[in-house]
Scaffold this active site. Structure first.
Site, PDB file in Angstrom:
ATOM      1  N   SER A 251      -3.160 -21.315  22.570  1.00 38.79           N
ATOM      2  CA  SER A 251      -1.937 -22.072  22.275  1.00 38.79           C
ATOM      3  C   SER A 251      -2.238 -23.543  22.047  1.00 38.79           C
ATOM      4  CB  SER A 251      -0.957 -21.972  23.444  1.00 38.79           C
ATOM      5  OG  SER A 251      -0.555 -20.661  23.625  1.00 38.79           O
TER       6      SER A 251
ATOM      7  N   HIS B 288      -3.674 -19.564  15.212  1.00 39.59           N
ATOM      8  CA  HIS B 288      -2.596 -19.619  16.210  1.00 39.59           C
ATOM      9  C   HIS B 288      -1.344 -18.937  15.687  1.00 39.59           C
ATOM     10  CE1 HIS B 288       0.630 -21.960  18.514  1.00 39.59           C
ATOM     11  NE2 HIS B 288       0.135 -21.068  19.329  1.00 39.59           N
TER      12      HIS B 288
ATOM     13  N   GLU C 225      -1.171 -21.020  12.414  1.00 42.99           N
ATOM     14  CA  GLU C 225      -1.873 -22.291  12.225  1.00 42.99           C
ATOM     15  C   GLU C 225      -3.370 -22.016  12.254  1.00 42.99           C
ATOM     16  OE1 GLU C 225       0.534 -25.796  14.296  1.00 42.99           O
ATOM     17  OE2 GLU C 225       0.623 -23.961  15.473  1.00 42.99           O
TER      18      GLU C 225
ATOM     19  N   ASN D 188       3.496 -26.776  18.210  1.00 48.16           N
ATOM     20  CA  ASN D 188       3.864 -27.068  19.593  1.00 48.16           C
ATOM     21  C   ASN D 188       4.162 -28.546  19.817  1.00 48.16           C
ATOM     22  OD1 ASN D 188       4.209 -24.743  21.114  1.00 48.16           O
ATOM     23  ND2 ASN D 188       2.001 -24.366  21.168  1.00 48.16           N
TER      24      ASN D 188
HETATM   25  N1  NAD Z   1       2.864 -15.781  24.663  1.00 45.40           N
HETATM   26  C1  NAD Z   1       3.005 -16.687  23.697  1.00 45.40           C
HETATM   27  O1  NAD Z   1       4.104 -17.119  23.363  1.00 45.40           O
HETATM   28  C2  NAD Z   1       1.777 -17.172  22.963  1.00 45.40           C
HETATM   29  C3  NAD Z   1       1.924 -17.685  21.659  1.00 45.40           C
HETATM   30  C4  NAD Z   1       0.783 -18.087  20.972  1.00 45.40           C
HETATM   31  C5  NAD Z   1      -0.456 -18.010  21.567  1.00 45.40           C
HETATM   32  N2  NAD Z   1      -0.561 -17.534  22.857  1.00 45.40           N
HETATM   33  C6  NAD Z   1      -1.901 -17.452  23.460  1.00 45.40           C
HETATM   34  O2  NAD Z   1      -2.375 -16.127  23.317  1.00 45.40           O
HETATM   35  C7  NAD Z   1      -3.220 -15.817  24.425  1.00 45.40           C
HETATM   36  C8  NAD Z   1      -2.682 -14.581  25.135  1.00 45.40           C
HETATM   37  O3  NAD Z   1      -1.369 -14.815  25.549  1.00 45.40           O
HETATM   38  P1  NAD Z   1      -0.408 -13.602  25.953  1.00 45.40           P
HETATM   39  O4  NAD Z   1       0.951 -14.186  26.064  1.00 45.40           O
HETATM   40  O5  NAD Z   1      -0.661 -12.446  25.072  1.00 45.40           O
HETATM   41  O6  NAD Z   1      -0.963 -13.264  27.416  1.00 45.40           O
HETATM   42  P2  NAD Z   1      -0.834 -11.890  28.227  1.00 45.40           P
HETATM   43  O7  NAD Z   1      -0.967 -12.275  29.646  1.00 45.40           O
HETATM   44  O8  NAD Z   1       0.353 -11.121  27.771  1.00 45.40           O
HETATM   45  O9  NAD Z   1      -2.128 -11.068  27.780  1.00 45.40           O
HETATM   46  C9  NAD Z   1      -3.448 -11.458  28.082  1.00 45.40           C
HETATM   47  C10 NAD Z   1      -4.279 -10.186  28.103  1.00 45.40           C
HETATM   48  O10 NAD Z   1      -5.662 -10.528  28.067  1.00 45.40           O
HETATM   49  C11 NAD Z   1      -6.325  -9.554  28.839  1.00 45.40           C
HETATM   50  N3  NAD Z   1      -7.728  -9.879  29.026  1.00 45.40           N
HETATM   51  C12 NAD Z   1      -8.728  -9.277  28.346  1.00 45.40           C
HETATM   52  N4  NAD Z   1      -9.912  -9.734  28.728  1.00 45.40           N
HETATM   53  C13 NAD Z   1      -9.690 -10.628  29.678  1.00 45.40           C
HETATM   54  C14 NAD Z   1     -10.557 -11.419  30.474  1.00 45.40           C
HETATM   55  N5  NAD Z   1     -11.876 -11.399  30.349  1.00 45.40           N
HETATM   56  N6  NAD Z   1      -9.991 -12.211  31.372  1.00 45.40           N
HETATM   57  C15 NAD Z   1      -8.640 -12.268  31.493  1.00 45.40           C
HETATM   58  N7  NAD Z   1      -7.784 -11.521  30.777  1.00 45.40           N
HETATM   59  C16 NAD Z   1      -8.302 -10.713  29.868  1.00 45.40           C
HETATM   60  C17 NAD Z   1      -5.432  -9.415  30.048  1.00 45.40           C
HETATM   61  O11 NAD Z   1      -5.729  -8.232  30.773  1.00 45.40           O
HETATM   62  C18 NAD Z   1      -4.049  -9.355  29.381  1.00 45.40           C
HETATM   63  O12 NAD Z   1      -3.708  -8.032  29.010  1.00 45.40           O
HETATM   64  C19 NAD Z   1      -3.268 -17.061  25.293  1.00 45.40           C
HETATM   65  O13 NAD Z   1      -4.365 -17.849  24.903  1.00 45.40           O
HETATM   66  C20 NAD Z   1      -1.975 -17.751  24.935  1.00 45.40           C
HETATM   67  O14 NAD Z   1      -2.012 -19.142  25.187  1.00 45.40           O
HETATM   68  C21 NAD Z   1       0.520 -17.090  23.545  1.00 45.40           C
END
Ligand code: NAD
Length: 325
Positions: free
Chosen positions: A123, A144, A156, A195
């Site tokens: 993010s 992104h 992005e 953001n």
């Molecule tokens: N949720 C949003 O709105 C959003 C938007 C854009 C970007 N992001 C980014 O995307 C990424 C994921 O976000 P999300 O909302 O999908 O999170 P989430 O918690 O829903 O999913 C993360 C997943 O990664 C897995 N994972 C796999 N290998 C891992 C490891 N080695 N250590 C830890 N976890 C591991 C976890 O088990 C989990 O299922 C983050 O970097 C977040 O900042 C999120």
């Protein structure tokens, strides 16, 4: 690597973003390896993908008969080696912790083919910092996506200090090929661009409530029925040009100094979080979120996002001034 050579995608992480990005690639015809740490996380990711496919079908964007072939293109695994071994393009969506991302990319760097491009869905973490853990710094880039990734078109594309132009170009073209509206930034910046804009609006919204000018309900209504209506068609600069730059210059003149300019977290936000009110997921944030109200709002938002997608797929040409230079 040329975009045409990309056939196999690995989605690392099967959470909200990982499952959604895996779906975007599979819907565009790519083979996808979906990796997560446990079978339970993968199952939950696949359930999200099935629910999203159901919604695409309900909104007439796919046929029911398309579903098995899309799902058939997604292979799941809890082995990072298996996910990585034939990947042409990695899209990582694991927890937003620099050290964890670095560790996973360091492992991937050892097992992926030399040509594999590494993309992170962070993010806002610095791509240059994440890439410190790997040798192929020229092949590391941010893509992104926005949540929900299968419904929001923007991606992005952000280079780190050592990312090659070729990597940026390939990532950009790949995002186009899966039907996204990618935008490449000239350089990395905290929060990228989306953001930064979102936080600027939210900072002023908190400032207005804290100053006793309007309630959260009224700030939301004012935004929804004015800026919100316009912003999906005309961005801030197009809106300013349409309104007249002399008018905006005058407004800046008297309003600029009165806007919130705090660099710390708004105290109303701090207090609400400290009270355990984290928003929809805890049943209360700035508003109470009874289950029915939440389900109705989510459905309403999803329907509108699908309407936009339907429009995007039938829209033939963008206005000429919107075509990238
Ligand atoms: N949720 C949003 O709105 C959003 C938007 C854009 C970007 N992001 C980014 O995307 C990424 C994921 O976000 P999300 O909302 O999908 O999170 P989430 O918690 O829903 O999913 C993360 C997943 O990664 C897995 N994972 C796999 N290998 C891992 C490891 N080695 N250590 C830890 N976890 C591991 C976890 O088990 C989990 O299922 C983050 O970097 C977040 O900042 C999120």
């Amino acid at each position: 690597m040329a975009v045409e050579a990309i056939k196999n995608i690995s989605a690392i992480g099967a959470g909200a973003m990982g499952s959604g990005t895996a779906l975007c690639f599979a819907m565009a015809g790519y083979n996808v390896h979906l990796y997560d740490l446990t079978d339970a996380s993968i199952e939950s990711g696949i359930e999200k993908i099935k629910a999203a496919l159901d919604a695409f079908h309900q909104h007439n964007l796919i046929q029911k008969s398309d579903v098995p072939s899309i799902l058939g293109r997604i292979k799941t695994t809890t082995s990072l080696e298996e996910a990585a071994s034939n990947a042409d393009f990695i899209i990582e969506s694991i927890v937003e912790v620099l050290a964890v991302k670095q560790k996973v990319f360091a492992s991937l760097d050892k097992v992926c083919p030399q040509h594999t491009i590494f993309a992170t869905n962070t993010s806002g973490l610095s791509p240059t910092k994440i890439a410190e853990a790997i040798a192929r710094k020229d092949k590391f880039v941010v893509t992104h996506f926005w949540n929900p990734p299968h419904l929001i078109p923007l991606v992005e594309v952000v280079p780190g200090e050592h990312t090659s132009q070729e990597t940026v170009d390939t990532a950009y073209q790949l995002m186009q090929k899966i039907g996204k509206k990618p935008v490449s930034l000239k350089r990395e910046s905290l929060g990228f661009v989306g953001n930064r804009l979102q936080l600027a609006l939210l900072r002023e919204a908190f400032h207005i409530v804290e100053e006793g000018i309007a309630s959260p309900e009224d700030v939301d209504a004012i935004t929804r029925y004015s800026l919100g209506r316009r912003l999906s068609e005309t961005g801030p600069f197009e809106s300013a040009d349409l309104g007249g730059l002399d008018i905006f210059k005058n407004i800046f003149g008297y309003l600029g100094a009165d806007l919130g300019n705090a660099t710390s977290t708004p105290s109303l936000l701090e207090k609400t979080v400290e009270a355990g009110k984290l928003g929809a997921k805890t049943g209360e944030g700035l508003y109470p979120w009874p289950a029915e109200k939440l389900a109705a709002l989510r459905k309403q938002r999803e329907d509108v996002l699908f309407e936009h997608l339907q429009k995007d797929t039938t829209q033939k040409q963008e206005p000429s001034h919107k075509k990238s230079a």
